[in-house]
Design a protein around this motif. Structure first.
Motif, short mmCIF file in Angstrom:
data_model
loop_
_atom_site.label_atom_id
_atom_site.label_comp_id
_atom_site.label_asym_id
_atom_site.label_seq_id
_atom_site.Cartn_x
_atom_site.Cartn_y
_atom_site.Cartn_z
N VAL A 94 0.81 -1.21 0.00
CA VAL A 94 0.00 0.00 0.00
C VAL A 94 0.85 1.27 0.00
O VAL A 94 1.90 1.34 0.65
CB VAL A 94 -0.96 0.01 1.21
CG1 VAL A 94 -0.21 0.15 2.53
CG2 VAL A 94 -2.01 1.11 1.07
N ASN A 95 0.38 2.24 -0.76
CA ASN A 95 0.85 3.62 -0.71
C ASN A 95 -0.34 4.44 -0.25
O ASN A 95 -1.37 4.46 -0.92
CB ASN A 95 1.34 4.06 -2.10
CG ASN A 95 1.89 5.48 -2.12
OD1 ASN A 95 1.46 6.33 -1.35
ND2 ASN A 95 2.81 5.73 -3.02
N GLY A 96 -0.24 5.10 0.90
CA GLY A 96 -1.37 5.78 1.50
C GLY A 96 -1.73 7.11 0.88
O GLY A 96 -2.62 7.81 1.37
N ASN A 97 -1.06 7.50 -0.19
CA ASN A 97 -1.33 8.77 -0.86
C ASN A 97 -1.76 8.49 -2.30
O ASN A 97 -0.96 7.94 -3.07
CB ASN A 97 -0.09 9.66 -0.85
CG ASN A 97 -0.33 11.02 -1.49
OD1 ASN A 97 -1.46 11.48 -1.55
ND2 ASN A 97 0.73 11.65 -1.97
N PRO A 98 -3.00 8.79 -2.69
CA PRO A 98 -4.04 9.48 -1.94
C PRO A 98 -4.61 8.63 -0.82
O PRO A 98 -4.32 7.45 -0.73
CB PRO A 98 -5.09 9.77 -3.01
CG PRO A 98 -4.92 8.67 -4.00
CD PRO A 98 -3.46 8.39 -4.04
N THR B 39 4.86 1.63 7.39
CA THR B 39 5.72 0.46 7.62
C THR B 39 5.29 -0.74 6.77
O THR B 39 5.83 -1.83 6.95
CB THR B 39 5.69 0.06 9.10
OG1 THR B 39 4.33 -0.26 9.48
CG2 THR B 39 6.21 1.19 9.98
N ALA B 40 4.35 -0.52 5.87
CA ALA B 40 3.74 -1.66 5.16
C ALA B 40 4.72 -2.40 4.27
O ALA B 40 5.52 -1.80 3.56
CB ALA B 40 2.57 -1.17 4.32
N ASP B 41 4.64 -3.72 4.35
CA ASP B 41 5.34 -4.59 3.41
C ASP B 41 4.26 -5.25 2.56
O ASP B 41 3.09 -4.88 2.61
CB ASP B 41 6.17 -5.63 4.18
CG ASP B 41 7.26 -6.24 3.32
OD1 ASP B 41 7.27 -5.99 2.10
OD2 ASP B 41 8.09 -7.00 3.87
#
Length: 268
Positions: free
Chosen positions: A114-118, A183-185
């Motif tokens: 995951v990429n939290g942006n957006p 910190t997501a992998d």
């Protein structure tokens, strides 16, 4: 490329076994073309779609490529390369090209970083055309599936939604489905459908379920990968900058044990 070797071997074997188009030279014309196109093979495990994203958007079951919108790319994946999302970018794949029709018993599984942006996005969406509106209809959730993410404080919560023909059912695991983008992998996301039941897993652990009267695919003609667009964007579930790898669809509902086996196999 090694993870696609078995598919190249399978394709070569099938070509070798095809009867020669010149076998009946007495015909006029002297060719033996099949009357109907040969459907793509279904995996022994029920796999009807497999996209590895190794520098390609090709489904290795049908040998058909997804159509890119915008400028999606590739990055280091869980295995080999992965789909790398970008702004206003995603893939579409025609449901008609699947090796078998969508049915009451299905599994959708993929690796996700995951990429939290957006702060919200669509991930995998199969939504219906709406009579008189086509692609312009938004958030028609009476059929198809939607796997997406939304912010939950500093976390990203992965959710799913399934249409039953007249309404929809939600799979929201609350904090059990939260991923920290800082910190997501890689994690493994799975949605399984069987008659009367939908189950949602993260890393092989059930995080949500919903009892459904039925599952409907009415009007569902395409799959979007990496965005809610074009049919699930009313709430801002647009393109996803996250990474997606090893996207698979099965024409059966995998058990928790089978999902764990798949995770272990991909992690070798």
């Amino acid at each position: 490329m090694m993870k696609n070797f078995k598919y190249m071997v399978l394709t070569a074997s099938l070509l070798f076994l095809l009867p020669s188009c010149f076998q009946d030279l007495g015909q006029n014309p002297p060719f033996d073309y099949p009357e109907e196109p040969t459907p793509p093979p279904i995996g022994e495990d029920g796999q009807i779609f497999y996209m590895s994203f190794d520098d390609s958007y090709e489904d290795y079951q049908s040998l058909v490529e997804a159509s890119p919108v915008g400028n999606p790319g590739f990055a280091d994946g869980k295995s080999g390369q992965a789909y790398a999302g970008a702004a206003n970018s995603y893939l579409t794949f025609s449901i008609a090209n699947l090796a078998a029709p969508l049915s009451n018993d299905m599994t959708f599984g993929f690796w996700y970083k995951v990429n939290g942006n957006p702060d919200r996005a669509g991930i995998i969406v199969i939504g219906p055309v709406t009579a008189g509106a086509g692609d312009n209809a938004q958030n028609n959730r009476t059929s198809g599936i939607r796997i997406f993410r939304e912010s939950a404080g500093t976390m990203q919560r992965i959710k799913a939604n399934v249409g039953n023909g007249t309404a929809d059912g939600w799979l929201d695991g609350g904090v059990n489905a939260d991923i920290d983008p800082a910190t997501a992998d890689w994690c493994y996301i799975t949605l399984t459908l069987t008659e009367g039941k939908a189950l949602f897993y993260i890393d092989g652990e059930e995080v949500a379920s919903n009892d459904l009267s039925q599952i409907s695919w009415e009007g569902c003609d395409r799959m979007s990968i990496g965005s809610g667009a074009p049919r699930f964007t009313e709430w801002g579930h647009l393109s996803d900058n996250s990474l997606i790898d090893e996207l698979r669809i099965f024409n059966k509902a995998l058990t928790a044990e089978e999902i764990q086996e798949l995770i272990a196999r991909d992690s070798e």
